[in-house]
Design an enzyme around this catalytic site. Structure first.
Site, mmCIF file in Angstrom:
data_model
loop_
_atom_site.group_PDB
_atom_site.id
_atom_site.type_symbol
_atom_site.label_atom_id
_atom_site.label_comp_id
_atom_site.label_asym_id
_atom_site.label_seq_id
_atom_site.Cartn_x
_atom_site.Cartn_y
_atom_site.Cartn_z
ATOM 1 N N ASP A 459 -21.056 73.916 -22.088
ATOM 2 C CA ASP A 459 -22.443 73.638 -21.726
ATOM 3 C C ASP A 459 -22.470 72.587 -20.617
ATOM 4 O O ASP A 459 -21.477 71.898 -20.372
ATOM 5 C CB ASP A 459 -23.218 73.078 -22.930
ATOM 6 C CG ASP A 459 -23.565 74.166 -23.927
ATOM 7 O OD1 ASP A 459 -23.503 75.338 -23.544
ATOM 8 O OD2 ASP A 459 -23.879 73.840 -25.083
ATOM 9 N N ASP A 762 -24.367 73.343 -28.817
ATOM 10 C CA ASP A 762 -25.085 72.370 -29.641
ATOM 11 C C ASP A 762 -26.350 72.933 -30.274
ATOM 12 O O ASP A 762 -26.873 72.359 -31.218
ATOM 13 C CB ASP A 762 -25.437 71.121 -28.813
ATOM 14 C CG ASP A 762 -26.207 71.459 -27.544
ATOM 15 O OD1 ASP A 762 -26.749 72.577 -27.452
ATOM 16 O OD2 ASP A 762 -26.265 70.615 -26.643
#
Length: 1025
Positions: A459, A762
């Site tokens: 990410d 996440d």
């Protein structure tokens, strides 16, 4: 006694002054009348009497305390608060029927809840909690004492004795023990107790020692801390009117808990307020459909379930073993002693070696028997050991038992049962080191798999960047508004912008009297926008929320990349739609825009292009661009409450948020490139922002863009044909505007192409990709509980540099295991060859059962931690990854171990046949020389095993104190075995010259190891995977 009597008298006098008996009766009648009217209804399911009494007692306590009396229970007696500590709610909480309250929530008994007056009444009247300000911090300890802690009973830890018993169930150990007992019996019969117990007794002691050490090692690997870290979830609660982040274990009954997408429900409770809250109850009910939770027909929330949509607040009613999840946990025993794929491969290797050892063992046994019974073997005095009928039966049986014991001991040494133990110790050591600093390992196999990773899909936000968002630009229409011009925003636009910011958010602003700066909670993006609105624009967020009614909320999702709501101002009928999200997506929904002067202008194609250019300009500066839009809807409740308007909106403005790159991220990316591990960035930001960040982090070169295939959008990647995807996948370094499905698709394609893939994530929507990846890495700070449950490793600081550290630890684990395999197989090959050749040629094995068990002990128990506790080195990150199909034992390892084994066999067989003449010693002393040299060769070969390819085997040795300590302990124990435990070990004392010869022969393994490493071989493996 006099003091107590005086205190009681004063209390009674005080009570008489404030409340006569008649007045007390009137008080009870008055309080009872004020109880919720619903309690007097005759319902089908009447509420428990204990709950009604708790309401009554709670009200009585309040009345008494308001009158400044010391009356704390009922009128039947008086209690004195000697410490004068105000504890208003102690008695009322102690009288709550916990079981009835817990059963009501677990059974989702809505009728009983209605009879109690609803959730708010349960909170205030029964649990003494303010639904807005939460529980009082001062009462938390008492609540924990009364209702219990939010912890589950631990599964019983296996005792040391259970491991000992388990070890003694091994058939080889059982046969050895039988042989030892028989040898003990025959020895005592022939030589008496004083001299006859040595042979059998020594074997028994050696077996017990080996079993005990093995049991201690296995028990120590039970990782209780891992279980704690796995379940230690961060929870946001409201206490004393402020938001606080606490451990799930610190949640108490009466807490008000904040819930958002991805959160795990920490305890049983009931819904207080919120919007569009949906919960996945599949962990409890098995049903995959998500349940909508609200304050009307479904207010109940069960621990262990996950929030899949919306946000809200809940009141905790039961914790720990009183919850629905606690009941289930009490019947489940979690076994953390999982077997990793590598351990399975090693068990297969152990089995293969064991079969070879068994074959050799049978041959040795047969040869020894054949040589013994015809009388071809002689004792220490040169006499034949077996002379037919002249030989005593017990003596013959003793000799046979000794032969069987020796053969079985060879088999014990041959089986490399230390390999699984070495893997466990290596994993345990690396896990504990990582848990100290950077990561929590949820799945043991991930440690090893991470060392084989060839690609990391990461990410952007919070991993490559600091996740510290700040609004740096604001555009109103086609003009930028600087800090000095913020006060000039036209009032209508200002009001709409204030509504869009204050209402369309999951963040909160809490003002405390203790600090001048308000506390802002929420995601980094939400916190940045709220901070900008509160500090720079001077907006009163909380006041705005109180003036409106929110009708419907659409929460932010990774697919839509926007959130919206329907609202109505108090005392008005007009409904307003507000949207907030990715700038280009919000812009596509707009037909108008507000300019700097507050004028509403039509948005034609040319102006839309100009606004898109502004978005691209902000993105090229690494800014995340968020847009706000609004639409006024004529009241049509039936239609308006169903769906938010997604067209014809008016653009309110853009904000640009800057999230700086982490300081060490460029170096970490370079480390991955050096290690030949590909780094791919997958983000929801637009192409221009993603490319700018990727260049800043070192993932992209400035000349790489969409034209050469290094940068793609999610929709573009999704629409490729399967063949195109497989063809382009290796060249793609950045995927922008990606959805969770795109991320999953990329992982699947990479795995199909043979890559070992590690993925960071996440969000709740990352769960599928985290599960699909070979190693799922969840962020510990921003990661939702759903994401953590789906991951293998949790990165505690959300830092990409820590991901690289985990990679280096993974390689270190894999390398340490290979070191031990080389070390142990050297011993196995040498021991088999020596005993086999000696048995065939002379009819005797040079090493006794006790000596072989001692070699087994130092090799397995001491050798494993010595080689398993090496730290990661920079050399490891300079190697190519082993990949998915790389077998375990490389040709380099076979080269090293065969060279050492051949040297040991040659030296020890020379001693076997020529040692007596060379040193002028008897056979027993010669056998001691063989035993001593064999052990010392293993000690010095441990140094060779430290470096599989490097010639300098001493590099960094001073950093591994445990290795040096184990080497020292092994040598000291060997000296004790030879010099002091002569009868136990079957040895003779050696002089300085003989000790020097043994050390000299053993040290020669160092130059031999160095010379062998000059022979070039392929690093490919020779043993199947």
């Amino acid at each position: 006694m006099e003091r107590k009597s005086l205190m009681r008298k004063k209390a009674v006098n005080k009570l008489d002054e404030n409340l006569t008996r008649n007045e007390a009766t009137l008080e009870i009648m008055e309080i009872t009348a004020q109880l919720p009217a619903k309690l007097s209804y005759k319902a089908k399911y009447p509420p428990p009497v204990s709950i009604i009494l708790s309401l009554l007692l709670g009200s009585l306590s309040k009345k008494a305390l308001e009158s400044q009396t010391k009356l704390l229970r009922s009128l039947s007696y008086v209690a004195i608060d000697v410490n004068d500590t105000p504890r208003e709610n102690l008695v009322s909480l102690m009288n709550v029927d916990q079981r009835a309250l817990a059963d009501m929530v677990k059974g989702k008994n809505l009728e009983s809840l209605k009879q109690l007056g609803g959730v708010a009444q349960v909170a205030t009247a029964i649990l003494e909690t303010d639904v807005k300000n939460g529980a009082k911090e001062a009462d938390v300890a008492h609540r924990r004492d009364v209702f219990g802690a939010n912890k589950f009973k631990k599964a019983p830890v296996k005792s040391l004795m259970s491991f000992v018993v388990e070890a003694f169930k091994d058939m080889t150990i059982i046969i050895l023990l039988v042989c030892a007992i028989m040898s003990l019996e025959f020895g005592i019969e022939q030589h008496g107790l004083k001299e006859g117990w040595y042979d059998g007794g020594s074997i028994i002691v050696a077996i017990i020692l080996v079993v005990a050490v093995s049991a201690v090692s296995k028990q120590s690997k039970q990782l209780d801390k891992l279980s704690y870290e796995r379940n230690n979830i961060n929870v946001q609660v409201v206490r004393d009117g402020t938001n606080r982040h606490i451990s799930i274990f610190d949640v108490v009954v009466g807490d008000v808990v904040s819930l958002k997408i991805g959160d795990q429900i920490p305890a049983d409770g009931m819904f207080l307020n919120g919007n569009s809250l949906k919960v996945d109850e599949s962990s409890m009910s098995g049903e995959s459909d998500h349940v909508e939770v609200n304050g009307n027909d479904h207010p109940f929330l069960l621990s262990g379930t996950k929030v899949t949509d919306g946000f809200g607040f809940m009141l905790v009613t039961s914790v720990g073993m009183n919850t629905a999840w606690g009941e289930r946990m009490s019947s489940i025993c979690h076994d953390l002693d999982e077997q990793t794929p590598l351990q399975a491969r090693l068990n297969k290797l152990t089995s293969s070696i064991g079969k070879v050892g068994l074959t050799v063992d049978v041959i040795v046994l047969a040869v020894l028997m054949i040589r013994y019974f015809p009388g071809n073997t002689r004792d220490d005095n040169g006499r034949k050991e077996y002379v037919g009928s002249q030989t005593n039966v017990s003596h013959a049986l003793d000799s046979v038992v000794g032969i069987i014991a020796a053969a079985l001991t060879i088999f014990v040494v041959t089986i490399p049962e230390g390999l699984p133990l070495a893997v466990t110790q290596t994993l345990a050591y690396s896990m504990k080191r990582m848990m100290k600093d950077i990561a929590v390992v949820r799945k043991l196999s991930a440690c090893v798999t991470m060392g084989s990773a060839t690609t990391i899909c990461t990410d952007k936000t919070g991993t490559l960047t600091l996740n510290q968002m700040k609004v740096t630009e604001f555009w109103l229409g086609k003009e930028t508004i600087d800090d000095n011009s913020l006060t000039e925003i036209e009032s209508e636009v200002y009001q709409l912008l204030q509504e869009g910011v204050a209402l369309n958010t999951t963040g909160t602003i809490n003002k405390s009297h203790d600090t001048p700066v308000p506390e802002i909670t929420g995601s980094p993006t939400e916190k940045a926008i709220l901070s900008w609105a509160q500090m720079d624009l001077g907006m009163n967020i909380n006041e705005t929320m109180e003036k409106v009614e929110i009708i419907h909320v659409e929460t932010f999702t990774s697919e839509k990349k926007r959130s919206g709501l329907l609202m109505r101002k108090n005392n008005e009928k007009v409904i307003h739609t507000h949207w907030k999200g990715a700038a280009e997506m919000i812009l596509a929904m707009c037909s108008n825009y507000y300019d700097r002067n507050g004028a509403l202008k039509s948005l034609n194609a040319e102006e839309k292009v100009q606004l898109e250019a502004i978005i691209h300009s902000m993105a090229s500066k690494s800014l995340r661009c968020i847009a706000f839009a609004h639409k006024k809807v004529a009241e049509d409740t039936a239609q308006a409450s169903e769906k938010l308007q997604e067209s014809g909106l008016a653009l309110l403005g853009f904000v640009g948020l800057k999230d700086p790159c982490r300081p060490g991220v460029r170096t970490a990316v370079e480390s991955c490139k050096t290690a030949e591990v590909n780094v791919k960035m997958i983000t929801g930001d637009n192409v221009h922002t993603a490319r700018a960040i990727a260049i800043e982090c070192g993932i992209l070169n400035p000349e790489q863009d969409m034209q050469n295939g290094a940068v793609v959008e999610g929709v573009q990647f999704r629409n490729y044909s399967p063949e195109e995807r497989m063809d382009k996948i290796d060249n793609i370094l950045v995927m922008a505007r990606s959805s969770p499905f795109d991320k999953l698709l990329m992982v699947q394609c990479l795995k199909e192409k043979g890559h070992v893939v590690a993925v960071t994530g996440d969000g709740t929507n990352d769960a599928a990709a985290l599960k699909e990846a070979d190693v799922g890495l969840c962020m510990g700070i921003q990661g939702t509980e759903v994401a953590k449950e789906s991951s293998d490793i949790v990165i505690l600081d959300d830092n990409f540099s820590s991901v690289v550290t985990v990679l280096s630890w993974g390689r270190c684990v894999y390398n340490s295991i290979q070191k031990f395999i080389q070390f142990q197989l050297t011993v196995n090959v040498a021991a088999l060859a020596i005993n086999f050749v000696a048995a065939i040629s002379s009819g005797k094995v040079p090493l006794t059962a006790v000596q072989l068990l001692w070699v087994n002990l130092i090799m397995d128990t001491l050798g494993a931690p010595a080689l398993a506790t090496e730290q990661p080195t920079s050399d490891l990150m300079a190697r190519t990854p082993v990949g998915r199909s790389e077998p375990l034992i490389t040709k380099i390892m076979w080269r090293n171990l065969l060279a050492q084994a051949l040297y040991q066999v040659a030296i020890l067989l020379t001693l076997q046949f020529k040692g007596k003449a060379m040193f002028g010693v008897d056979e027993k002393t010669n056998n001691t020389l063989i035993f001593n040299t064999f052990v010392l060769c293993q000690v010095f070969n441990e140094f060779n095993a430290r470096k599989l390819e490097k010639k300098n085997i001493f590099k960094g040795i001073h950093e591994n104190k445990l290795f040096l300590a184990i080497i020292g302990i092994t040598i000291i124990l060997q000296v004790i075995m030879v010099e002091l435990l002569k009868k136990f070990a079957g040895t003779e004392r050696l002089n300085w010259e003989q000790w020097g010869a043994c050390f000299g022969i053993a040290v020669l393994s160092w130059p031999i190891g160095c010379l062998v490493k000059c022979i070039p071989v392929s690093s490919k493996a020779a043993y199947g995977s």
